[in-house]
Design an enzyme around this catalytic site. Structure first.
Site, PDB file in Angstrom:
ATOM      1  N   PRO A  79      42.751  40.960  25.467  1.00  0.00           N
ATOM      2  CG  PRO A  79      40.843  41.012  24.081  1.00  0.00           C
ATOM      3  CD  PRO A  79      42.157  40.393  24.021  1.00  0.00           C
ATOM      4  CB  CYS A  80      43.012  42.129  30.941  1.00  0.00           C
ATOM      5  SG  CYS A  80      42.194  43.694  31.067  1.00  0.00           S
ATOM      6  CD  GLN A  81      37.964  43.348  29.359  1.00  0.00           C
ATOM      7  OE1 GLN A  81      38.700  42.608  28.757  1.00  0.00           O
ATOM      8  NE2 GLN A  81      37.517  44.788  29.207  1.00  0.00           N
TER       9      GLN A  81
END
Length: 356
Positions: A79-81
């Site tokens: 997950p890049c958030q």
């Protein structure tokens, strides 16, 4: 050569990266993700199984079992958030407990150590390299190099590989057999796939309307004021095109320039901006249709992420959330970028075979 391998996709989402590998002829054993709402789209379009699991709790023995007796390729996009430009607040970076998702990269490296796939790939946002002064990413690379992987990585723009969208991504490739080079760009300035080429032949719809032949081709309903704003925006334009009465307070303040993309329209003969998890909202970026008075539809967002037109995202047997589907689309690895990664790996494997 690639018939000897199986691929497992960690953090698979709705299957953008997996689909790129499928299109290059790889057999994907499974996709794994914590968000079970991705299951329908992943399985429907990729003819393989979706496993609803927390990667942080996934055991090496469970992962090994998915490969059976075949040679292993492990791919994924944590997950890049936590690493995105929207989360670069000092307290988030300094307090690792503020967002536990950053730890998933360590889980990824642990699974690699314990299962020893011959080839690995990791895709993420460019800011991952600098997150926490680079500690998280550097730890990931060092952990893999220490156990024999040849690692290469760089920032690539998806538009260079046929995706009708500006989308810079960090792509890491690793192999126990030698360095993997990303293939050269397939498109260049003047030859990029444009918004017109990607979505120009879809049926016109109004805000709040759903196309009768494609339930994914649906646009959010606009308020009367927002409708007036998009009507006052020219192709490729923004709030700068508006009369004063239509402008927001933030636009009138000093520093309002930084909001230049919100309520903007795309341009037909250019690539689209980066699709985000809010890509169907006018006030979240330059997500206005080039000429129709609305934000882009879910189908248009998917096409701009280079998903095929027939990629099914709506299960007719269950209820769904348009906002949730938009999140899945925005989080996805563009299919054609995934295909470029897969082709790079395929060329590497063929080279190994030829060189004995």
């Amino acid at each position: 050569m690639i018939d000897e391998f199986l691929v497992v996709d960690l953090f698979c989402g709705i299957g953008g990266l997996t689909h790129g590998f499928v299109k290059e002829g790889f057999q994907v054993a499974a996709g794994i993700d914590f968000d079970n709402s991705c299951k329908y789209a992943y399985e429907k379009n990729n003819n393989t199984q979706f496993l609803h699991k927390d990667i942080g709790a996934l055991s090496a023995s469970d992962l090994k079992a998915l490969f059976g007796g075949k040679r292993k390729i492990l791919i994924g996009c944590a997950p890049c958030q936590p690493y995105s430009i929207f989360n670069r607040k000092k307290d988030v970076i300094e307090n690792s407990d503020a967002d536990p998702r950053w730890k998933l990269l360590y889980s990824f490296s642990s699974l690699i150590k314990e299962t020893r796939p011959e080839v690995i790939s990791m895709e993420n946002v460019p800011l991952l390299k600098n997150y926490g002064d680079g500690v998280v990413f550097n730890d990931f690379v060092k952990a893999l190099e220490d156990i024999g992987y040849h690692i290469s990585y760089d920032i690539f723009n998806a538009q260079d590989y046929g995706v009708p969208q500006r989308r810079k991504r960090l792509v890491l490739l690793g192999s126990l057999h030698g360095k993997i080079d990303m293939i050269a760009p397939t498109h260049k300035v003047g030859k990029y796939v444009t918004v017109r080429q990607a979505i120009g032949d879809l049926s016109p719809i109004s805000d709040g309307e759903i196309d009768k032949k494609d339930k994914l081709h649906r646009a959010r309903k606009l308020t009367e004021l927002t409708k007036r704003r998009i009507q006052a925006t020219k192709e490729g334009g923004s709030w700068k095109d508006w009369d004063e009465e239509l402008k927001l307070a933030c636009h009138k303040k000093e520093g309002g320039e930084k909001y230049r993309s919100v309520y903007g329209r795309m341009q037909w003969d250019d690539v689209a901006p980066t699709m985000t998890t809010y890509c169907i909202g006018l006030n979240n970026g330059r997500f206005g249709h080039p000429e129709q008075d609305r934000a882009i539809s879910l189908r248009e967002a998917a096409l701009l992420q280079s998903f095929p037109k027939g990629y099914s995202l709506i299960d007719s047997k269950s209820t769904f959330s348009a906002l949730n589907i938009a999140k899945h689309i925005g989080n996805a690895v563009p299919v054609l970028l995934g295909k470029a990664i897969a082709k790079s790996i395929k060329l590497h494997l063929n080279s190994i075979q030829q060189n004995g």
